[in-house]
Design a protein around this motif. Structure first.
Motif, PDB file in Angstrom:
ATOM      1  N   GLY A  93     -18.187 -63.690 -29.026  1.00  0.00           N
ATOM      2  CA  GLY A  93     -17.250 -62.568 -28.996  1.00  0.00           C
ATOM      3  C   GLY A  93     -16.273 -62.708 -30.141  1.00  0.00           C
ATOM      4  O   GLY A  93     -16.437 -63.566 -31.020  1.00  0.00           O
ATOM      5  N   THR A 183      -5.296 -56.790 -37.514  1.00  0.00           N
ATOM      6  CA  THR A 183      -6.168 -55.973 -36.696  1.00  0.00           C
ATOM      7  C   THR A 183      -6.403 -54.603 -37.320  1.00  0.00           C
ATOM      8  O   THR A 183      -5.493 -54.025 -37.927  1.00  0.00           O
ATOM      9  N   VAL A 185      -7.381 -51.963 -35.464  1.00  0.00           N
ATOM     10  CA  VAL A 185      -6.716 -51.119 -34.462  1.00  0.00           C
ATOM     11  C   VAL A 185      -6.153 -52.059 -33.397  1.00  0.00           C
ATOM     12  O   VAL A 185      -6.903 -52.850 -32.827  1.00  0.00           O
ATOM     13  N   CYS A 214     -12.308 -55.532 -33.272  1.00  0.00           N
ATOM     14  CA  CYS A 214     -12.688 -55.316 -31.860  1.00  0.00           C
ATOM     15  C   CYS A 214     -12.522 -53.889 -31.374  1.00  0.00           C
ATOM     16  O   CYS A 214     -13.375 -53.358 -30.688  1.00  0.00           O
ATOM     17  N   HIS A 237     -19.132 -56.538 -26.009  1.00  0.00           N
ATOM     18  CA  HIS A 237     -18.872 -55.914 -24.698  1.00  0.00           C
ATOM     19  C   HIS A 237     -17.899 -54.744 -24.768  1.00  0.00           C
ATOM     20  O   HIS A 237     -17.741 -54.011 -23.810  1.00  0.00           O
TER      21      HIS A 237
HETATM   22  N1  PMP Z   1      -8.867 -58.687 -30.457  1.00  0.00           N
HETATM   23  C1  PMP Z   1      -8.582 -57.536 -29.857  1.00  0.00           C
HETATM   24  C2  PMP Z   1      -7.817 -56.481 -30.602  1.00  0.00           C
HETATM   25  C3  PMP Z   1      -9.032 -57.318 -28.555  1.00  0.00           C
HETATM   26  O1  PMP Z   1      -8.757 -56.152 -27.959  1.00  0.00           O
HETATM   27  C4  PMP Z   1      -9.769 -58.324 -27.895  1.00  0.00           C
HETATM   28  C5  PMP Z   1     -10.245 -58.139 -26.469  1.00  0.00           C
HETATM   29  N2  PMP Z   1      -9.231 -57.753 -25.575  1.00  0.00           N
HETATM   30  C6  PMP Z   1     -10.031 -59.510 -28.567  1.00  0.00           C
HETATM   31  C7  PMP Z   1      -9.565 -59.659 -29.852  1.00  0.00           C
HETATM   32  C8  PMP Z   1     -10.819 -60.625 -27.947  1.00  0.00           C
HETATM   33  O2  PMP Z   1     -12.128 -60.242 -27.772  1.00  0.00           O
HETATM   34  P1  PMP Z   1     -13.104 -61.082 -26.823  1.00  0.00           P
HETATM   35  O3  PMP Z   1     -12.364 -61.284 -25.540  1.00  0.00           O
HETATM   36  O4  PMP Z   1     -14.265 -60.200 -26.632  1.00  0.00           O
HETATM   37  O5  PMP Z   1     -13.382 -62.341 -27.478  1.00  0.00           O
END
Ligand code: PMP
Length: 429
Positions: A93, A183, A185, A214, A237
């Motif tokens: 992830g 980020t 977004v 993400c 996911h």
């Molecule tokens: N960065 C952002 C902006 C997210 O929204 C998320 C998930 N909430 C993550 C990172 C982490 O992603 P993951 O839990 O799938 O590793």
């Protein structure tokens, strides 16, 4: 492109065909995790029932088939994101992908890994820059890297309207900046950040750029090659795919020069009792048995989105986003976190309901079949910036209908009357 028919799309998602507390499920929590269409569920089941086997190295028929499907998934997903197959490293992830980069830089600092790895070595006082709006997954790995190396973390502030303060960015990013991690977004603000501008600032000082994609990848056409960043993390996911799969996209010369993070099987050339040589990227970063069925499920998700067209997804997103934001602005006592006008957004908004705690709002909505997120959404510093410890977040996906938004807004307007709060208490939540 053809306009997206969210009602038809909704029918592809078996989980949405249920009621919660006697009400049709209105799922507005795709920012946390999206639902998965039948095509994704089928792809995983089909692989597991027909071709499941360990990939690479195997001499038998199923191993060959599994390898072909696994590497085919890499080609599909990387192509969907505007990258070449060798530029996609599978990870569990986004959290893993971001940690991979931070730990690889740590290894470079220790002089470990590929011979060219010193390029990313940090010296004490070097600067790692993030924004104030990062998810903890794109903040804590950098804090930890700083603690291990003597580097320091600096941040670019976010304005009260939710936009990044670009004047501040220009002064925070300086000669000692080695990494700019930000980020695309924010998972709280929903605003699309100016990636190219930030990347240009970073590039002008020779810093490595790491994008947390993400919350953008599921909602807009994502062209890694065109964005001008060095690395980008995403999560399966959240883009209609399975759990346990995501990835790191990287420019080839950066992936080639970064040392590995995890070491072990499947990522080596020669191994003796004393030392090992590493395969080129992406295998160099994929030690151990890989999430094969998940990668194949994610490829099905990419194909599903591609069949509808990301331009159409983005156009639909803008319609939903306006309905959501404009609707929220009308509800008495609601304050949107990052209420900038005239910015590009995805269908995601976090808000505070004056005088009612976020958890009570969430409970009230759930009783009416509406699923939203409550809490700090793994962005505590950003909440502190807004003087809050928690907020409520509604977030959309391709299956979100106008009706979903209207049911949510209608239910939300009943929250304060239900809890006996009127006017403006200024009490916050
Ligand atoms: N960065 C952002 C902006 C997210 O929204 C998320 C998930 N909430 C993550 C990172 C982490 O992603 P993951 O839990 O799938 O590793």
């Amino acid at each position: 492109a053809r306009a997206l028919d969210s009602t038809a799309i909704r029918a592809d998602f078996p989980i949405l065909q249920q009621t919660v507390h006697g009400q049709p499920l209105v799922y507005l929590d795709s920012g946390a995790t999206s639902q998965k269409p039948q095509a994704v569920l089928d792809a995983e089941i089909d692989f597991l029932t027909r071709a499941n086997s360990a990939v690479h190295r195997g001499a038998h028929t199923l191993a060959g088939e599994a390898t072909e499907l696994f590497e085919g998934a890499r080609a599909t997903v990387s192509g969907f994101l505007g990258a070449r197959p060798e530029q996609l490293v599978w990870t569990s992830g986004a959290t893993f992908a971001l940690n991979l980069v931070a730990y690889a830089i740590g290894n470079a600092t220790l002089g470990r890994g590929a011979p060219t790895s010193t390029r990313f070595a940090l010296a004490p006082g070097d600067e790692l820059v993030v924004t104030e709006s990062e998810h903890h997954a794109n903040l804590i790995p950098w804090q930890e890297l700083a603690a291990r190396t003597g580097a320091v973390v600096k941040h670019i502030p976010v304005r009260v309207d939710g936009t990044i303060d670009m004047d501040a960015a220009a002064s925070v990013i300086g000669e000692r900046t080695r990494v700019v991690a930000f980020t695309h977004v924010s998972n709280v603000l929903g605003i699309v950040n100016p990636v190219a501008e930030i990347a240009a600032l970073a590039k002008s000082v020779g810093a490595l750029t790491v994008l947390d994609a993400c919350q953008s990848v599921p909602h807009l056409p994502f062209d890694f090659d065109a964005l001008g960043v060095d690395l980008a993390a995403f999560s399966g996911h959240k883009m209609l795919g399975p759990y346990g799969i995501g990835g790191l996209l990287g420019r080839s010369e950066v992936l080639d020069a970064l040392p590995p993070f995890l070491t072990g099987g499947s990522m080596v050339t020669t191994v003796t009792l004393d030392e090992a040589g590493f395969l080129p990227a992406p295998q160099k970063f994929e030690a151990g048995t890989q999430p094969v069925s998940q990668a194949i499920g994610l490829a099905a998700a990419a194909r599903y989105l591609d069949a509808h067209g990301m331009d159409a997804v983005h156009a639909r997103e803008r319609v939903i986003e306006r309905r959501l934001i404009e609707g929220l602005r009308e509800v008495e006592g609601v304050r949107i976190l990052g209420d900038a006008v005239g910015v590009d957004r995805v269908g995601l908004a976090a808000f505070d309901v004056d005088g009612v705690h976020a958890h009570d709002v969430g409970q009230f909505l759930d009783d009416r079949g509406v699923a939203v997120r409550v809490g700090h959404h793994c962005a505590k510093p950003l909440h502190a910036r807004f003087g809050l410890t928690a907020s409520v977040r509604a977030s959309s996906s391709v299956f979100t209908t106008d009706d979903d938004v209207d049911v949510f807004l209608d239910a939300l307007s009943g929250v304060r009357p239900f809890f006996g709060v009127t006017g403006v208490t200024g009490a916050g939540a």
